[in-house]
Motif scaffolding. Sequence first.
Motif, PDB file in Angstrom:
ATOM      1  N   GLU A  57       0.829  -1.216   0.000  1.00 11.59           N
ATOM      2  CA  GLU A  57       0.000   0.000   0.000  1.00 11.59           C
ATOM      3  C   GLU A  57       0.857   1.257   0.000  1.00 11.59           C
ATOM      4  O   GLU A  57       0.586   2.202  -0.737  1.00 11.59           O
ATOM      5  CB  GLU A  57      -0.927   0.017   1.216  1.00 11.59           C
ATOM      6  N   ALA A  58       1.886   1.267   0.821  1.00  7.33           N
ATOM      7  CA  ALA A  58       2.763   2.444   0.890  1.00  7.33           C
ATOM      8  C   ALA A  58       3.473   2.652  -0.447  1.00  7.33           C
ATOM      9  O   ALA A  58       3.589   3.785  -0.949  1.00  7.33           O
ATOM     10  CB  ALA A  58       3.781   2.263   2.013  1.00  7.33           C
ATOM     11  N   GLN A  59       3.891   1.539  -1.027  1.00 11.58           N
ATOM     12  CA  GLN A  59       4.592   1.594  -2.304  1.00 11.58           C
ATOM     13  C   GLN A  59       3.663   2.100  -3.414  1.00 11.58           C
ATOM     14  O   GLN A  59       4.035   2.956  -4.224  1.00 11.58           O
ATOM     15  CB  GLN A  59       5.034   0.158  -2.605  1.00 11.58           C
ATOM     16  N   LEU A  60       2.442   1.590  -3.399  1.00  9.29           N
ATOM     17  CA  LEU A  60       1.486   1.977  -4.433  1.00  9.29           C
ATOM     18  C   LEU A  60       1.126   3.462  -4.314  1.00  9.29           C
ATOM     19  O   LEU A  60       0.973   4.163  -5.313  1.00  9.29           O
ATOM     20  CB  LEU A  60       0.231   1.109  -4.329  1.00  9.29           C
ATOM     21  N   ARG A  61       1.014   3.941  -3.068  1.00  6.35           N
ATOM     22  CA  ARG A  61       0.725   5.363  -2.862  1.00  6.35           C
ATOM     23  C   ARG A  61       1.820   6.210  -3.517  1.00  6.35           C
ATOM     24  O   ARG A  61       1.545   7.206  -4.183  1.00  6.35           O
ATOM     25  CB  ARG A  61       0.630   5.649  -1.359  1.00  6.35           C
ATOM     26  N   ASP A  62       3.063   5.798  -3.325  1.00  6.09           N
ATOM     27  CA  ASP A  62       4.191   6.520  -3.917  1.00  6.09           C
ATOM     28  C   ASP A  62       4.172   6.411  -5.444  1.00  6.09           C
ATOM     29  O   ASP A  62       4.315   7.410  -6.153  1.00  6.09           O
ATOM     30  CB  ASP A  62       5.491   5.960  -3.347  1.00  6.09           C
ATOM     31  N   ILE A  63       3.975   5.206  -5.958  1.00  8.85           N
ATOM     32  CA  ILE A  63       3.975   5.000  -7.416  1.00  8.85           C
ATOM     33  C   ILE A  63       2.851   5.807  -8.074  1.00  8.85           C
ATOM     34  O   ILE A  63       3.064   6.506  -9.063  1.00  8.85           O
ATOM     35  CB  ILE A  63       3.824   3.492  -7.746  1.00  8.85           C
ATOM     36  N   ALA A  64       1.637   5.713  -7.500  1.00  9.19           N
ATOM     37  CA  ALA A  64       0.491   6.391  -8.112  1.00  9.19           C
ATOM     38  C   ALA A  64       0.648   7.910  -8.034  1.00  9.19           C
ATOM     39  O   ALA A  64       0.363   8.631  -8.983  1.00  9.19           O
ATOM     40  CB  ALA A  64      -0.802   5.953  -7.422  1.00  9.19           C
ATOM     41  N   ASN A  66       3.468   9.793  -7.487  1.00  6.74           N
ATOM     42  CA  ASN A  66       4.695  10.453  -7.911  1.00  6.74           C
ATOM     43  C   ASN A  66       5.291   9.938  -9.207  1.00  6.74           C
ATOM     44  O   ASN A  66       6.069  10.645  -9.840  1.00  6.74           O
ATOM     45  CB  ASN A  66       5.753  10.335  -6.806  1.00  6.74           C
ATOM     46  N   VAL A  67       4.958   8.709  -9.595  1.00  6.63           N
ATOM     47  CA  VAL A  67       5.545   8.173 -10.822  1.00  6.63           C
ATOM     48  C   VAL A  67       4.513   8.191 -11.951  1.00  6.63           C
ATOM     49  O   VAL A  67       4.764   8.702 -13.030  1.00  6.63           O
ATOM     50  CB  VAL A  67       6.090   6.740 -10.600  1.00  6.63           C
ATOM     51  N   LEU A  68       3.336   7.654 -11.659  1.00  5.10           N
ATOM     52  CA  LEU A  68       2.327   7.535 -12.715  1.00  5.10           C
ATOM     53  C   LEU A  68       1.565   8.836 -12.932  1.00  5.10           C
ATOM     54  O   LEU A  68       0.923   9.011 -13.961  1.00  5.10           O
ATOM     55  CB  LEU A  68       1.352   6.407 -12.376  1.00  5.10           C
ATOM     56  N   SER A  69       1.601   9.737 -11.966  1.00  7.02           N
ATOM     57  CA  SER A  69       0.897  11.006 -12.142  1.00  7.02           C
ATOM     58  C   SER A  69       1.831  12.152 -11.808  1.00  7.02           C
ATOM     59  O   SER A  69       2.843  11.979 -11.141  1.00  7.02           O
ATOM     60  CB  SER A  69      -0.332  11.059 -11.234  1.00  7.02           C
ATOM     61  N   ASN A  70       1.474  13.296 -12.299  1.00  7.96           N
ATOM     62  CA  ASN A  70       2.186  14.531 -11.978  1.00  7.96           C
ATOM     63  C   ASN A  70       1.361  15.242 -10.915  1.00  7.96           C
ATOM     64  O   ASN A  70       0.279  15.763 -11.214  1.00  7.96           O
ATOM     65  CB  ASN A  70       2.277  15.359 -13.267  1.00  7.96           C
ATOM     66  N   PRO A  71       1.841  15.263  -9.660  1.00  6.64           N
ATOM     67  CA  PRO A  71       0.994  15.776  -8.572  1.00  6.64           C
ATOM     68  C   PRO A  71       0.634  17.266  -8.705  1.00  6.64           C
ATOM     69  O   PRO A  71      -0.273  17.736  -8.026  1.00  6.64           O
ATOM     70  CB  PRO A  71       1.820  15.498  -7.316  1.00  6.64           C
ATOM     71  N   VAL A  72       1.312  17.984  -9.577  1.00  4.69           N
ATOM     72  CA  VAL A  72       0.974  19.400  -9.767  1.00  4.69           C
ATOM     73  C   VAL A  72      -0.328  19.544 -10.574  1.00  4.69           C
ATOM     74  O   VAL A  72      -1.152  20.408 -10.291  1.00  4.69           O
ATOM     75  CB  VAL A  72       2.132  20.132 -10.491  1.00  4.69           C
TER      76      VAL A  72
ATOM     77  N   SER B  29      11.306  -0.564 -12.002  1.00  2.88           N
ATOM     78  CA  SER B  29      12.296  -1.490 -11.439  1.00  2.88           C
ATOM     79  C   SER B  29      13.612  -0.764 -11.164  1.00  2.88           C
ATOM     80  O   SER B  29      14.352  -1.134 -10.261  1.00  2.88           O
ATOM     81  CB  SER B  29      12.487  -2.718 -12.332  1.00  2.88           C
ATOM     82  N   HIS B  30      13.883   0.318 -11.900  1.00  2.00           N
ATOM     83  CA  HIS B  30      15.076   1.130 -11.612  1.00  2.00           C
ATOM     84  C   HIS B  30      14.850   2.041 -10.408  1.00  2.00           C
ATOM     85  O   HIS B  30      15.780   2.611  -9.873  1.00  2.00           O
ATOM     86  CB  HIS B  30      15.453   1.985 -12.823  1.00  2.00           C
ATOM     87  N   LEU B  31      13.580   2.216 -10.035  1.00  3.56           N
ATOM     88  CA  LEU B  31      13.259   3.082  -8.891  1.00  3.56           C
ATOM     89  C   LEU B  31      12.988   2.256  -7.627  1.00  3.56           C
ATOM     90  O   LEU B  31      12.184   2.627  -6.785  1.00  3.56           O
ATOM     91  CB  LEU B  31      12.014   3.927  -9.215  1.00  3.56           C
ATOM     92  N   GLU B  32      13.626   1.113  -7.531  1.00  2.00           N
ATOM     93  CA  GLU B  32      13.478   0.246  -6.352  1.00  2.00           C
ATOM     94  C   GLU B  32      12.072  -0.316  -6.192  1.00  2.00           C
ATOM     95  O   GLU B  32      11.618  -0.560  -5.080  1.00  2.00           O
ATOM     96  CB  GLU B  32      13.898   0.980  -5.063  1.00  2.00           C
ATOM     97  N   HIS B  33      11.370  -0.478  -7.318  1.00  2.00           N
ATOM     98  CA  HIS B  33      10.079  -1.146  -7.251  1.00  2.00           C
ATOM     99  C   HIS B  33      10.152  -2.404  -8.110  1.00  2.00           C
ATOM    100  O   HIS B  33       9.394  -2.573  -9.059  1.00  2.00           O
ATOM    101  CB  HIS B  33       8.960  -0.231  -7.763  1.00  2.00           C
ATOM    102  N   ALA B  34      11.084  -3.286  -7.765  1.00  2.00           N
ATOM    103  CA  ALA B  34      11.309  -4.467  -8.595  1.00  2.00           C
ATOM    104  C   ALA B  34      10.207  -5.513  -8.438  1.00  2.00           C
ATOM    105  O   ALA B  34      10.128  -6.453  -9.224  1.00  2.00           O
ATOM    106  CB  ALA B  34      12.667  -5.075  -8.256  1.00  2.00           C
ATOM    107  N   ASN B  35       9.368  -5.363  -7.420  1.00  2.00           N
ATOM    108  CA  ASN B  35       8.272  -6.335  -7.212  1.00  2.00           C
ATOM    109  C   ASN B  35       7.025  -6.008  -8.026  1.00  2.00           C
ATOM    110  O   ASN B  35       5.967  -6.577  -7.783  1.00  2.00           O
ATOM    111  CB  ASN B  35       7.918  -6.403  -5.727  1.00  2.00           C
TER     112      ASN B  35
END
Lengths: 88, 88
Positions: A57-64, A66-72, B29-35
């Motif tokens: 859950e913590a990882q997904l919160r970060d991925i969604a 900060n990586v998959l979306s532009n929080p601005v 996977s380069h951002l430490e999300h290899a799972n």
Amino acid sequence: MPQYHARVYVTLKPSILDPQGRTVERALSHLEHANVSGVRVGKFIELRLSGERAEVEAQLRDIAGNVLSNPVMEDARWELEEVALEPA
Amino acid sequence: MPQYHARVYVTLKPSILDPQGRTVERALSHLEHANVSGVRVGKFIELRLSGERAEVEAQLRDIAGNVLSNPVMEDARWELEEVALEPA
């Protein structure tokens, strides 16, 4: 290790103009769909994660967020569902 | 006239390769999300329609299946929800 299926919905913030949505709306109105309005185009991302629920859950919160979306400019919403593994 | 809020989810068919999803997966996977695996990127479209429910449903089926998605390569799924209008 438990497996999870995640669905992430990324949408432009309401105050941000959506030219792609406007274009779709205009195209639809030329196709006899003049009763359609407010078209907004976003992204829908599916992924699979393995690990313990709290970490995933913590990882997904970060991925969604900060990586998959532009929080601005974008909002991200997600759902997590455990995948039943067939017994070995 | 009733107003409806529709959400359309467009995804690549499972047999179609998703290079955008593969790229996201490699980046993660380069951002430490290899799972993370099985990333698939689709579209999420929101729209508003006015009209009677049966007509709006038929219309949305056509829009989702033929305008917003390419039926050869993509699957489209949709939800329709009536919008409560404030009393006049």
